[in-house]
Design an enzyme around this catalytic site. Structure first.
Site, PDB file in Angstrom:
ATOM      1  N   GLU A  42     -10.647 -52.246  49.671  1.00 46.60           N
ATOM      2  CA  GLU A  42      -9.318 -51.725  49.973  1.00 46.60           C
ATOM      3  C   GLU A  42      -9.386 -51.005  51.321  1.00 46.60           C
ATOM      4  O   GLU A  42     -10.432 -50.490  51.723  1.00 46.60           O
ATOM      5  CB  GLU A  42      -8.944 -50.741  48.865  1.00 46.60           C
ATOM      6  CG  GLU A  42      -7.630 -49.999  49.024  1.00 46.60           C
ATOM      7  CD  GLU A  42      -7.451 -48.935  47.943  1.00 46.60           C
ATOM      8  OE1 GLU A  42      -6.294 -48.598  47.661  1.00 46.60           O
ATOM      9  OE2 GLU A  42      -8.464 -48.445  47.381  1.00 46.60           O
ATOM     10  N   LYS A 108      -0.264 -53.232  45.812  1.00 47.25           N
ATOM     11  CA  LYS A 108      -0.821 -52.381  44.751  1.00 47.25           C
ATOM     12  C   LYS A 108       0.277 -51.824  43.861  1.00 47.25           C
ATOM     13  O   LYS A 108       1.227 -51.192  44.329  1.00 47.25           O
ATOM     14  CB  LYS A 108      -1.617 -51.253  45.395  1.00 47.25           C
ATOM     15  CG  LYS A 108      -2.380 -50.365  44.447  1.00 47.25           C
ATOM     16  CD  LYS A 108      -3.156 -49.335  45.264  1.00 47.25           C
ATOM     17  CE  LYS A 108      -3.975 -48.405  44.413  1.00 47.25           C
ATOM     18  NZ  LYS A 108      -4.661 -47.393  45.257  1.00 47.25           N
ATOM     19  N   CYS A 144      -8.152 -51.135  43.384  1.00 42.98           N
ATOM     20  CA  CYS A 144      -8.651 -49.784  43.128  1.00 42.98           C
ATOM     21  C   CYS A 144      -8.083 -49.140  41.858  1.00 42.98           C
ATOM     22  O   CYS A 144      -8.480 -49.492  40.750  1.00 42.98           O
ATOM     23  CB  CYS A 144      -8.398 -48.915  44.355  1.00 42.98           C
ATOM     24  SG  CYS A 144      -9.440 -47.424  44.417  1.00 42.98           S
TER      25      CYS A 144
END
Length: 256
Positions: A42, A108, A144
């Site tokens: 990321e 995300k 993440c």
């Protein structure tokens, strides 16, 4: 069917141009070892010490164009974390996947509003799961903090994902390495898929929540077994995964 995958563990800088050089160099190292799917962390465009809005670019901007060119030159799929303008002053925390000819992107879903951080102040959430067909299998994308949300990985399983790429910048702190490893393995079991977790490299003595990484990139299989893993330092983790194992696990343990 076996696919050779790589998780590249590096620490990105605040300079996108410098980071593109890192991507090119590390991707070539991975491909030279036979990797066909290369997953970067990321925030490879710029790390989280950077003001994100000034560096964010649209998907047709120069950062993605260069990444696409690298993938085309190497003949491999690259998965890279970047930032796009969101239209409200914030950015999207985006992962792009490209083989140099086709581009997929995932924004995300779950933002890191935890442990005193508030990612949502500067980052707008995405709204859609992303899977795509490549290398004879179905690949899913996550980022993440998404790894704390089992439902997302169960949904990726239902969408057919057999390999899930998980770029991360997992902030250091007490027990954070243990949490990262446990969560990646658990989500691999929820998805009944291989999860390739590529984290920013870290300092094993760090105890602060600096927005960087802890390292310990790993590949976990559909029964939660660690297939391969790194420590905290920079490295390229290259390993073979038997994608046919996914179907056998799903047949043996039908989760619906």
């Amino acid at each position: 069917m076996t696919i050779r995958v790589a998780a590249v563990q590096v620490r990105s800088t605040s300079d996108p141009a410098e980071n593109l050089d890192i991507i090119a160099e590390q991707a070539r190292q991975a491909v030279d070892q036979g990797a066909r799917l290369v997953v970067f962390p990321e925030a490879m465009m710029a790390n989280f010490t950077t003001r994100l809005a000034p560096v964010a670019e649209p998907l047709d901007g120069p950062f993605v164009q260069v990444v696409t060119g690298i993938a085309a030159d190497l003949g491999a799929w690259l998965v890279v974390g970047m930032f796009e303008p969101a239209g409200d002053g914030r950015v999207h925390n985006t992962v792009v996947a490209t083989d140099g000819h086709t581009l997929h992107h995932y924004r995300k879903l779950h933002l890191y509003d935890s442990f005193g951080s508030k990612e949502s102040a500067t980052v707008a959430p995405g709204s859609e799961l992303v899977t795509f067909e490549a290398l004879g299998t179905t690949i899913g994308l996550a980022t993440c903090y998404d790894v704390r949300f089992a439902d997302q990985f169960a949904d990726l399983r239902r969408a057919g994902a057999e390999v899930i790429c998980l770029p991360a910048s997992w902030a250091p702190g007490v027990d954070k390495v243990d949490q990262w490893e446990l969560l990646v393995r658990s989500r691999a079991m929820d998805a009944q898929a291989f999860v390739v977790g590529a984290d920013q490299s870290g300092d094993p003595s760090a105890t602060s929540r600096a927005p960087l990484g802890v390292g310990h990139s790993l590949v976990a299989g559909p029964l939660g077994k660690v297939v391969a893993a790194l420590g905290a330092a920079d490295g390229v983790l290259v390993t073979d995964i038997d994608v046919d194992l996914v179907a056998r696990v799903r047949e043996a343990i039908p989760l619906g």
